[in-house]
Design a protein around this motif. Structure first.
Motif, short mmCIF file in Angstrom:
data_model
loop_
_atom_site.label_atom_id
_atom_site.label_comp_id
_atom_site.label_asym_id
_atom_site.label_seq_id
_atom_site.Cartn_x
_atom_site.Cartn_y
_atom_site.Cartn_z
N PRO A 43 -9.32 -43.87 68.32
CA PRO A 43 -10.77 -43.65 68.35
C PRO A 43 -11.16 -42.50 69.28
O PRO A 43 -12.20 -41.86 69.08
N GLN A 44 -10.33 -42.23 70.27
CA GLN A 44 -10.63 -41.16 71.22
C GLN A 44 -10.53 -39.78 70.57
O GLN A 44 -11.02 -38.79 71.14
N SER A 45 -9.92 -39.72 69.40
CA SER A 45 -9.76 -38.42 68.73
C SER A 45 -11.02 -37.97 68.00
O SER A 45 -11.11 -36.83 67.55
N LEU A 46 -11.99 -38.86 67.90
CA LEU A 46 -13.24 -38.51 67.21
C LEU A 46 -13.97 -37.41 67.99
O LEU A 46 -14.09 -37.48 69.21
N ASP A 47 -14.46 -36.45 67.26
CA ASP A 47 -15.21 -35.34 67.86
C ASP A 47 -16.66 -35.76 68.03
O ASP A 47 -17.40 -35.89 67.05
N GLN A 48 -17.08 -35.97 69.26
CA GLN A 48 -18.44 -36.43 69.54
C GLN A 48 -19.49 -35.36 69.29
O GLN A 48 -20.69 -35.65 69.27
#
Length: 262
Positions: A43-48
């Motif tokens: 989930p940390q790979s999502l581009d905010q």
């Protein structure tokens, strides 16, 4: 808002896109499942900095391009190629761009991010897709639609693509009669018909007699894209853009041609 809640509203439309891209509910859902698994795992790979819907489709495309997803399908080509190679043959980048813009309504800038292509190349790829459409074999199309203006618009789009409207119907009964009179090569069907009958039931009865690709048209696509039962492979949202109809017709007939050529 949780990640699940953020993505939930976009999933029905990703399923729609995946099925139109692959020509199969089974294949499309396999790629969507792989996409969600990738998100849950990292989930940390999502581009905010990117809108959630754009990021979701972008991850899907990364899976599409790089992962060896076992779709379980041998529907369209009937040979021993891997599923991924087979799908790449039948969904070139130009068609992906056409579906993202016409069917899913993404802007040029959003498509460039999703498909990882240059913004300046989008128009050229769309022209390639349209050229492919112009080369397609012409077909006889049955339109099942109870709203006269929409039916007329569909007839104009179909004729503009060079296809023949072999019949129109506004009820379940009329649809069956029209299909028996002139066997169509493609069906465009509304969900709710004039006498309260169901376009879905009409299509089911037609498919019991012969196999034909179907594009459903509805104002409530999310009701048919729950992932809980057999669902349409090709689904258009009302109100629709003409290019969405053109793209769906092209894709549906493209897979039919692939099947016949196999």
């Amino acid at each position: 808002m949780s990640l699940a809640a953020t993505l939930k509203s976009h999933l029905p439309y990703l399923r729609r896109y995946a099925r139109a891209l692959t020509g199969s509910q089974k294949s499309g859902d396999a790629f969507v499942k792989a996409t969600l698994e990738a998100i849950v795992t990292e989930p940390q790979s999502l581009d905010q900095n990117i809108a959630p819907r754009v990021e979701l489709y972008k991850i899907f495309h990364r899976i599409w391009e790089t992962a060896n997803v076992d779709t379980g399908d041998v529907d369209y080509v009937g040979d021993t190629e891997s599923g991924q190679n087979r799908l790449r043959k039948i969904a070139p980048i130009s068609r992906q761009i056409l579906l993202l813009t016409a069917l899913e309504g993404f802007s040029t800038e959003e498509v460039a991010k999703i498909a990882d292509v240059g913004v300046n190349s989008i128009n050229g790829l769309l022209e390639d897709a349209i050229t492919d459409i112009d080369k397609e074999i012409r077909s006889d199309v049955l339109i099942i639609e109870d709203e006269a203006l929409i039916s007329m618009e569909l007839e104009q789009i179909v004729a503009g693509l060079g296809h023949n409207v072999c019949g129109t119907a506004i009820t379940h009964k009329e649809a069956l009669i029209a299909a028996e009179k002139n066997k169509p090569g493609l069906v465009l069907a509304d969900i709710q018909l004039a006498d309260g009958s169901s376009g879905i039931d009409a299509v089911k009865d037609i498919l019991e007699k012969f196999s034909v690709p179907v594009i459903f048209i509805t104002a409530f696509p999310e009701r048919l894209l729950t992932g809980e039962r057999p669902e349409p492979t090709f689904l258009i949202t009302k109100p629709f853009q003409p290019n969405a109809i053109r793209a769906a017709i092209s894709q549906a007939l493209f897979f039919t041609t692939e099947t016949q050529d196999a």
